[in-house]
Design an enzyme around this catalytic site. Structure first.
Site, PDB file in Angstrom:
ATOM      1  N   ASP A 176    -146.157  58.664  52.211  1.00  0.00           N
ATOM      2  CA  ASP A 176    -145.937  58.816  53.650  1.00  0.00           C
ATOM      3  C   ASP A 176    -145.300  60.195  53.817  1.00  0.00           C
ATOM      4  O   ASP A 176    -144.107  60.359  53.574  1.00  0.00           O
ATOM      5  CB  ASP A 176    -145.004  57.687  54.123  1.00  0.00           C
ATOM      6  N   LYS A 200    -144.678  69.575  59.392  1.00  0.00           N
ATOM      7  CA  LYS A 200    -145.789  68.701  59.797  1.00  0.00           C
ATOM      8  C   LYS A 200    -146.223  68.991  61.233  1.00  0.00           C
ATOM      9  O   LYS A 200    -147.388  68.827  61.573  1.00  0.00           O
ATOM     10  CB  LYS A 200    -145.336  67.245  59.647  1.00  0.00           C
ATOM     11  N   GLU A 238    -151.257  56.342  59.669  1.00  0.00           N
ATOM     12  CA  GLU A 238    -149.968  55.672  59.425  1.00  0.00           C
ATOM     13  C   GLU A 238    -149.945  54.237  59.978  1.00  0.00           C
ATOM     14  O   GLU A 238    -149.512  53.319  59.275  1.00  0.00           O
ATOM     15  CB  GLU A 238    -148.826  56.498  60.015  1.00  0.00           C
ATOM     16  N   ASP A 272    -144.804  53.198  66.302  1.00  0.00           N
ATOM     17  CA  ASP A 272    -144.273  54.011  65.202  1.00  0.00           C
ATOM     18  C   ASP A 272    -143.588  55.258  65.758  1.00  0.00           C
ATOM     19  O   ASP A 272    -144.244  56.198  66.203  1.00  0.00           O
ATOM     20  CB  ASP A 272    -145.441  54.404  64.275  1.00  0.00           C
TER      21      ASP A 272
END
Ligand code: AMP
Length: 614
Positions: free
Chosen positions: A14, A77, A154, A194
């Site tokens: 992850d 990211k 994800e 999330d």
């Protein structure tokens, strides 16, 4: 003496905006988090480029940001898909995948210290990541020396971890896992919320037996726990300025210190009604008290941004909240009580917080890696069994999507060396055609390197392999994909070929036509986005037919096929069909690193010494 062969080892990673985690599936078929060299289950995705040339990744790098903000990279990211990181480091402009690769290198090293050689990984990305960001993530893995088995969304990874736990619980000690899972599981709808450190995703999935299907997905790649931190930081700075007359944010070191203090304060407010933010300015300690209520009021606009997305995603899935069976929470920021309250209010359900929000995505990625490895093994076994060589596959019948009554023209790329340009409307209804075989599922299994040893030797207990084999996942694409065209009136439009939230894998072909007689080449510009106006979409590539046959009449058919695989990778093919001639095609991505650049970066990263401490 030759080494005895070993099964390859793949892990799940992850690769988070603020924290990363990794996991593998153990001998009992259970996903297990791999701690880093410092003993933590998560590693801050922070890179510190020491002046000596050494690279530090993790908690120490984060601490170093206070004193050396220019040498530290956080939240890379958020910049994946850009050509270069926004700031030069030690005078060098670095592509984001090369920086991300340093985080991956540290994770790989730490995993190897625990498990032995790691061959590759499944790396997760937000479902909302576009094609460029996915490719950048894949490049980061390759630069770090990892075989990237797959790029997985994800929320799919998270639901896989939840679903797998359920299936495994039911199946432990049983023989027929497939039958058991099918018979005992009725279709369930799950919503995965999330909220990580830097990105927000919400996804609706249908879980039916062993099938996981993404029905709709939405999100915001610029929204995460960091924004909650910034709200606290800014409020504290304003309060400080009102009292002391200076803005502490102007001092870069104090700013970095405040960032850490704000995050600590935020975390404390998840557990308590009141917390204190302590900073040191001009040698003096200053404390700012914050109540949970103040914090919630301060950040209500951020929370609302997530609320609007969850409402929208349920609409996109065509569902009502009463049809949702489960709400799953993922990402460290879901520990904030305001998130749980929001979810209870909007969904009318108590969210399922039973798996660790920091580890669940890595666990899902590890499970997916194990499934992929088993699939490869099966493919290898089947190939070995097939004694006689197979004849070439017959042409595949492809369904043609013909939803444009009057087909517009594809715009010519002005840079292409074409005598003439574009493609024009084609007359007549489309049905089916014979075309060169394009895998309907976009499978890459056939190309996979094959192993001599059953990976099941790694998962040898309690029918773990059966559980893994039985699970299937399906995704949808988050953004529409189309081509740029010019209408008769010369206006440009985005002709969508694969609309957002289409079930993957998919292969869609649309028919277009050449613009002028005797056209010699045609360029198809591929865009991602929902707007009709291509200027408001992201150009993601170009597919060029270099040599059209001579003597084509105006309006000759050009078929454009978009094949989108389960992990969100796109393959575009263009074919001139009226004369039956085939044409060469090429995809050209503007921001993606090419293989030569990836190779160079890989060599550079190989030479770098990466560790978790100075
Ligand atoms: P992730 O990217 O999923 O690892 O999430 C990291 C984010 O979760 C960071 O912004 C953390 O500050 C945040 N986080 C972790 N624990 C807590 C907590 N107890 N309360 C609030 N936020 C948290």
């Amino acid at each position: 003496m030759s080494e005895s062969p070993r099964a390859k080892r793949y892990i799940g990673i992850d690769l988070g905006t603020t924290f990363s985690a990794m996991a593998y599936v153990d001998a009992h078929g259970t996903p297990v988090t791999i701690p880093n060299a410092e003993g933590s289950l998560t590693t801050p995705s922070v890179v510190f480029f020491e002046p000596s040339g050494q690279v530090v990744v993790g908690a120490e790098a984060r601490a170093a940001a206070v004193e050396n903000p220019d040498l530290v990279v956080e939240c890379v990211k958020r910049e994946m898909g850009e050509r270069f990181y926004s700031r030069a480091i030690q005078g060098r402009k670095l592509p984001p995948p090369a920086i991300s690769a340093l985080v991956l290198k540290k994770l790989k090293q730490d995993a190897e210290a625990k498990l032995g050689p790691i061959d590759g990984a499944v790396i997760t990305v937000p479902a909302y990541f576009d094609e460029g960001r996915r490719q950048a993530t894949q490049a980061a893995g390759e630069i770090a020396g990892l075989e990237v088995l797959d790029i997985l969304n994800e929320p799919t990874a998270a639901s896989l971890a939840f679903a797998y736990r359920d299936i495994k619980r039911k199946s432990d000690g049983q023989d027929d896992v497939l039958r058991l899972a099918d018979e005992t599981s009725k279709a369930r709808i799950a919503v995965v919320y999330d909220l990580g450190g830097g990105t927000f995703d919400v996804t609706v999935l249908r879980i039916e037996g062993n099938n996981l299907t993404v029905l709709a997905t939405d999100g915001d790649v610029q929204l995460g726990g960091k924004d909650w931190d910034m709200k606290l930081l800014n409020a504290a700075a304003v309060a400080f300025k009102a009292k002391h007359g200076v803005d502490p944010r102007n001092d870069e070191h104090v700013f970095q210190q405040m960032l850490v203090a704000a995050e600590d304060c935020k975390r404390a407010l998840s557990a308590r009604d009141k917390a204190r933010m302590g900073i040191t300015f001009a040698g003096k300690p200053v404390n700012i008290d914050v109540t949970r209520q103040q914090f919630e009021e301060l950040t209500s606009d951020l929370l609302y941004r997530t609320e609007s997305r969850i409402v929208r995603v349920i609409e996109a899935a065509g569902l009502a909240w009463s049809e949702v069976d489960e709400v799953l929470t993922v990402g460290g920021s879901t520990r904030m009580p305001q998130v749980i309250k929001l979810l209870e209010r909007v969904t009318g359900k108590k969210p399922n917080t039973s798996l660790s929000p920091d580890e669940v995505v890595a666990h899902g990625a590890a499970i997916h890696a194990a499934i992929e490895q088993l699939k490869r093994y099966q493919t290898q076994q089947q190939a070995a069994k097939a004694a006689k060589p197979k004849s070439a596959a017959p042409p595949t019948e492809m369904k043609i999507k013909d939803d444009d009554a009057a087909l517009p023209m594809v715009e010519v790329d002005p840079n292409a060396e074409t005598v003439s340009d574009g493609i024009a409307p084609h007359e007549g209804g489309a049905s089916t055609l014979s075309a060169p075989a394009i895998s309907s599922d976009g499978s890459t299994i056939a190309e996979a390197e094959l192993e001599e040893i059953s990976p099941s030797e790694q998962y040898d207990a309690n029918d773990a392999t059966d559980v893994l084999r039985a699970i299937q996942t399906h995704n949808v694409n988050a953004h529409s994909l189309g081509v740029v065209m010019t209408n008769e009136d010369k206006t440009k439009v985005n002709s969508i070929i694969v609309p957002s939230n289409t079930l993957l894998p998919t292969s869609v072909t649309k028919r277009y036509g050449t613009v002028v007689p005797n056209q010699t080449s045609v360029s198809v510009i591929i865009v991602e986005g929902e707007s009709d106006n291509p200027d408001q979409c992201i150009p993601i590539g170009k597919c060029t037919i270099e040599k059209l046959p001579w003597g084509l009449r105006k309006g000759s058919t050009i078929y454009v096929t978009f094949s989108y695989d389960n992990s969100g990778r796109l393959d575009v093919k263009a074919m001139e069909a009226t004369s039956g001639a085939s044409a060469s095609t090429a995809i050209d991505r503007t921001n993606a690193m090419n293989q030569a650049e990836i190779g160079q970066a890989k060599q550079a990263v190989e030479k770098m010494v990466v560790s978790g401490s100075r």
